[in-house]
Design a protein around this motif. Structure first.
Motif, short mmCIF file in Angstrom:
data_model
loop_
_atom_site.label_atom_id
_atom_site.label_comp_id
_atom_site.label_asym_id
_atom_site.label_seq_id
_atom_site.Cartn_x
_atom_site.Cartn_y
_atom_site.Cartn_z
N GLY A 10 0.83 -1.20 0.00
CA GLY A 10 0.00 0.00 0.00
C GLY A 10 0.86 1.24 0.00
O GLY A 10 2.07 1.18 -0.23
N LEU A 11 0.22 2.36 0.27
CA LEU A 11 0.92 3.65 0.33
C LEU A 11 1.40 3.89 1.75
O LEU A 11 0.61 3.86 2.70
CB LEU A 11 -0.01 4.77 -0.11
CG LEU A 11 0.56 6.18 -0.06
CD1 LEU A 11 1.74 6.32 -1.01
CD2 LEU A 11 -0.53 7.20 -0.39
N VAL A 12 2.69 4.11 1.90
CA VAL A 12 3.29 4.33 3.21
C VAL A 12 4.12 5.61 3.16
O VAL A 12 4.85 5.84 2.19
CB VAL A 12 4.20 3.15 3.62
CG1 VAL A 12 4.73 3.36 5.03
CG2 VAL A 12 3.44 1.84 3.51
N ASP A 89 12.35 2.32 -1.45
CA ASP A 89 11.70 1.04 -1.16
C ASP A 89 10.44 0.83 -1.98
O ASP A 89 9.82 -0.24 -1.90
CB ASP A 89 11.36 0.94 0.32
CG ASP A 89 12.60 0.87 1.19
OD1 ASP A 89 12.65 1.60 2.21
OD2 ASP A 89 13.53 0.12 0.85
N THR A 90 10.05 1.82 -2.75
CA THR A 90 8.88 1.68 -3.62
C THR A 90 9.15 0.59 -4.65
O THR A 90 10.12 0.65 -5.40
CB THR A 90 8.57 3.00 -4.34
OG1 THR A 90 8.16 3.97 -3.37
CG2 THR A 90 7.48 2.82 -5.37
N LEU A 119 2.16 -4.34 -4.12
CA LEU A 119 2.83 -3.08 -4.41
C LEU A 119 2.98 -2.23 -3.16
O LEU A 119 2.00 -1.98 -2.44
CB LEU A 119 2.05 -2.30 -5.46
CG LEU A 119 2.63 -0.95 -5.89
CD1 LEU A 119 4.00 -1.14 -6.55
CD2 LEU A 119 1.66 -0.22 -6.82
N VAL A 120 4.20 -1.80 -2.93
CA VAL A 120 4.50 -0.88 -1.83
C VAL A 120 4.95 0.44 -2.44
O VAL A 120 5.89 0.48 -3.24
CB VAL A 120 5.61 -1.44 -0.91
CG1 VAL A 120 6.01 -0.39 0.13
CG2 VAL A 120 5.14 -2.71 -0.24
N THR A 121 4.29 1.51 -2.05
CA THR A 121 4.65 2.84 -2.52
C THR A 121 4.96 3.70 -1.32
O THR A 121 4.12 3.87 -0.43
CB THR A 121 3.49 3.47 -3.33
OG1 THR A 121 3.16 2.62 -4.43
CG2 THR A 121 3.91 4.83 -3.86
N THR A 122 6.17 4.21 -1.30
CA THR A 122 6.59 5.08 -0.21
C THR A 122 6.64 6.51 -0.72
O THR A 122 7.48 6.86 -1.54
CB THR A 122 7.96 4.67 0.33
OG1 THR A 122 7.91 3.30 0.73
CG2 THR A 122 8.33 5.53 1.54
N SER A 123 5.73 7.30 -0.23
CA SER A 123 5.63 8.67 -0.71
C SER A 123 4.89 9.53 0.30
O SER A 123 4.00 9.04 1.01
CB SER A 123 4.89 8.70 -2.05
OG SER A 123 4.67 10.03 -2.48
N SER A 124 5.24 10.79 0.34
CA SER A 124 4.52 11.71 1.21
C SER A 124 3.40 12.41 0.43
O SER A 124 2.66 13.21 1.00
CB SER A 124 5.48 12.75 1.79
OG SER A 124 6.17 13.42 0.76
#
Length: 124
Positions: A10-12, A89-90, A119-124
């Motif tokens: 997910g979105l982290v 890490d995305t 899917l891993v998405t790392t975003s602010s």
């Protein structure tokens, strides 16, 4: 038919944590070595870590100290823990299984079965 199903992506936000799970079915999970791999956008798939039937672990150089792989044979489940996520890490994270109890390197070429990824998405 061997089945591997990943979840937990997910979105982290940067600095956050994730715990991915891989649930296995239709094979003797406890007798197989397992692994996590990932593929970032525009890059080749790379190994993160592997774990054998006795829970001995091997990590890729970049993953050492950053990721933790584990398994629960009673639940046919493997996990990947990562704290302090950063945008690098995305990626799509894949679970894999090897037809054998042991695995002496983090190498996708020795894995026999694959999940579809989470899917891993790392975003602010």
């Amino acid at each position: 038919e061997v089945r591997l199903v990943e979840s937990g992506g997910g979105l982290v936000q940067p600095g956050g944590s994730l715990r991915l799970s891989c649930v296995a079915s239709e094979f003797a999970f406890s007798n197989y070595a397992m692994g996590w791999f990932r593929q970032a956008p525009g890059k080749r798939r790379e190994g993160v870590a592997v774990i054998d039937m006795l829970s001995k672990t091997i990590y890729s150089d970049y993953a050492k100290g950053r990721f933790t792989i584990s398994r629960d044979n009673a639940k046919n489940t493997m996990f990947l823990q990562r704290n302090s996520l950063n945008p690098e890490d995305t990626a799509m994270y894949y679970c894999a299984a090897r037809r054998g109890a042991y695995c002496n390197r983090v190498d996708q070429s020795v894995m026999d079965y694959w999940g579809k990824g989470t899917l891993v998405t790392t975003s602010s």
